[in-house]
Enzyme design. Structure first.
Site, PDB file in Angstrom:
ATOM      1  N   GLY A 216     -18.878 148.052 -12.251  1.00 33.69           N
ATOM      2  CA  GLY A 216     -17.568 147.646 -12.786  1.00 33.69           C
ATOM      3  C   GLY A 216     -16.555 147.481 -11.680  1.00 33.69           C
ATOM      4  N   ASN A 217     -15.302 147.360 -12.052  1.00 33.22           N
ATOM      5  CA  ASN A 217     -14.231 147.256 -11.053  1.00 33.22           C
ATOM      6  C   ASN A 217     -13.002 147.995 -11.563  1.00 33.22           C
ATOM      7  OD1 ASN A 217     -12.526 145.274 -12.581  1.00 33.22           O
ATOM      8  ND2 ASN A 217     -14.373 144.042 -12.328  1.00 33.22           N
ATOM      9  N   ARG A 218     -11.973 148.035 -10.728  1.00 32.58           N
ATOM     10  CA  ARG A 218     -10.812 148.872 -11.023  1.00 32.58           C
ATOM     11  C   ARG A 218      -9.776 148.212 -11.923  1.00 32.58           C
ATOM     12  NH1 ARG A 218     -10.018 153.153  -7.404  1.00 32.58           N
ATOM     13  NH2 ARG A 218     -11.436 153.135  -5.635  1.00 32.58           N
TER      14      ARG A 218
END
Ligand code: CTP
Length: 416
Positions: A216-218
């Site tokens: 995932g990412n932030r």
């Protein structure tokens, strides 16, 4: 532009002198309105010399000019720096005990306040409550910078750099000015997108490794959700294609939940066909695991390391631009770019190259890093435009950035 520069009684008042110069050197007409306490730090002569105008502090000075009403009434922008705890309290309470607080009560233009005080005072519930009241009323209260304070102490409470305050104030004034010019009978932004269909993607995609793990990412989705909200407020019908969001989607938008980049692509391609505008604010993973295990991957003590092989995801933004070209419509496509500068180029140079590569009409560029942008309520972006309009810097809350994006989007739609 007519600017009122309010100066509160704090040691950072000397920095307001640089701020004043930034405004006058950019050709603006500045009236300095220090408080009585501010004059204990920097005297009247400094403000008068730098602004080229007489300086008044109280409501009973130069009464014949009706200063206490006129200044706020005529201002295009009010900037208060430094805003002390006391000044924030007086402004929140609606006091009118000096020229500056009278001006704040009269002003109907954008108001920016840049607080500066000791960390304890800034964090005190009383100050925080006052800031919340002011923000709620539409005053743009900047967060103080972190760093060394007057004494040996350090923490949040420093006055942001004059250049930063200047950029934030101009960004706010230009956004509000354009919206007002576009539709003088309405509140800023209202009705700008009436009758338009806008599809917004927001959040961060998740690329499954197995049923419990993902890459995932932030991205929190805050900026994309803010754009959806601003588009709704501007009268558009809005579809929000939401990858993982940490904030609630806005009431009134059609919501399409997606998980991965491929799901997001399918949802966007389908919805975009009938849209007047598309805003790709989602952080889409460029790669996904080549294989996805339907069962949870077990660790075994004797198992060798298991590198995750990745394959490229489609570039959704590029596909949407191509789809628009193929259909020959006047749809406007807006991209977002998360950039970090390095030795080879700065953030804007990378942004311009990306605008070119992606083919969209507008690109909203922001500088990212682990402690910047993601999950925060504030943002600082530069809007680049394919038609060569000068880059526009906007700093402020994600809602303010979203409103600026909507104003530019409406203008691009009108121009096509
Ligand atoms: N984007 C997209 N599909 C992808 C990657 C990004 O549609 N597979 C969109 C994003 O929604 C954003 C824009 O492209 O509007 C730019 O995203 P960004 O992550 O900054 O750019 P990348 O194309 O991924 O380029 P790079 O990471 O190499 O800078």
């Amino acid at each position: 532009m007519r600017v009122v520069l309010g100066v509160g009684g704090g040691i950072a008042a000397y920095k307001a002198a640089s701020l004043l110069r930034l405004f006058t050197e950019a050709g603006h007409d500045v009236t300095a309105v220090p408080t009585e306490a501010a004059l204990r730090f920097v005297g009247k002569a400094t403000w008068e010399a730098l602004s080229g105008k007489p300086v008044r502090v109280g409501v009973f000075e130069a009464v014949e000019t009706v200063n206490h009403v006129r200044l706020g009434h005529e201002a295009d922008l009010v900037v208060v720096a430094p805003a002390t705890a006391d000044l924030l309290a007086r402004a929140a309470g609606g006091h009118a005990d000096d020229l500056l607080t009278n001006t704040l009560l009269m002003a109907r233009c954008p108001v920016v306040m840049a607080p500066a005080m000791h960390t304890e005072m800034w964090r005190h519930p009383a100050t925080q409550a006052n800031v919340a009241v002011l923000r709620d009323r539409g005053v743009h209260v900047l967060d103080p910078a972190e760093g060394r304070l007057t004494g040996k102490d350090s923490g949040p409470g420093r006055l942001p750099d004059p250049e930063e305050i200047f950029a934030a104030a101009l960004g706010l004034a230009s956004g509000a000015g354009r919206a007002a010019a576009h539709d003088a009978d309405h509140a800023p932004g209202e009705g700008l997108l009436a009758g338009r269909r806008v599809v917004v993607s927001a959040g961060g995609t998740r690329e499954a490794i197995d049923p419990v793990r993902f890459l995932g990412n932030r991205s929190s989705g805050k900026q994309g959700v803010a754009v959806a909200r601003a588009a709704l407020a501007a009268g558009a019908s809005v579809t929000l294609v939401a990858a993982h969001l940490e904030v609630a989607p806005p009431e009134g938008a059609e919501l399409v939940n997606v998980e991965s980049a491929l799901e997001l692509r399918d949802a966007m391609v389908e919805r975009a066909a009938a849209a007047d505008a598309i805003v790709m604010a989602a952080a889409v993973a460029d790669f996904r695991p080549a294989r996805h295990s339907n069962a949870k991957i077990k660790k075994r003590d004797d198992a060798p390391d298991q590198p995750i092989e990745l394959v490229r995801n489609p570039d959704v933004l590029v596909e949407l631009v191509r789809q628009r070209e193929a259909a020959g419509t006047k749809q406007v496509v807006v991209g977002f770019a998360a950039e970090t500068g390095d030795e080879a180029g700065d953030v804007l140079a990378y942004g311009r190259a990306k605008l070119e590569r992606k083919g969209c009409e507008l690109l909203v560029v922001n500088e990212v890093g682990t402690d910047r942008v993601f999950g925060l309520d504030e943002n600082s972006v530069t809007i680049l435009s394919k038609d060569g309009t000068a880059p526009e810097h906007v700093a402020g809350s994600k809602d303010e950035v979203a409103r600026a994006v909507v104003v530019r989007l409406a203008r691009a739609l009108d121009a096509r």
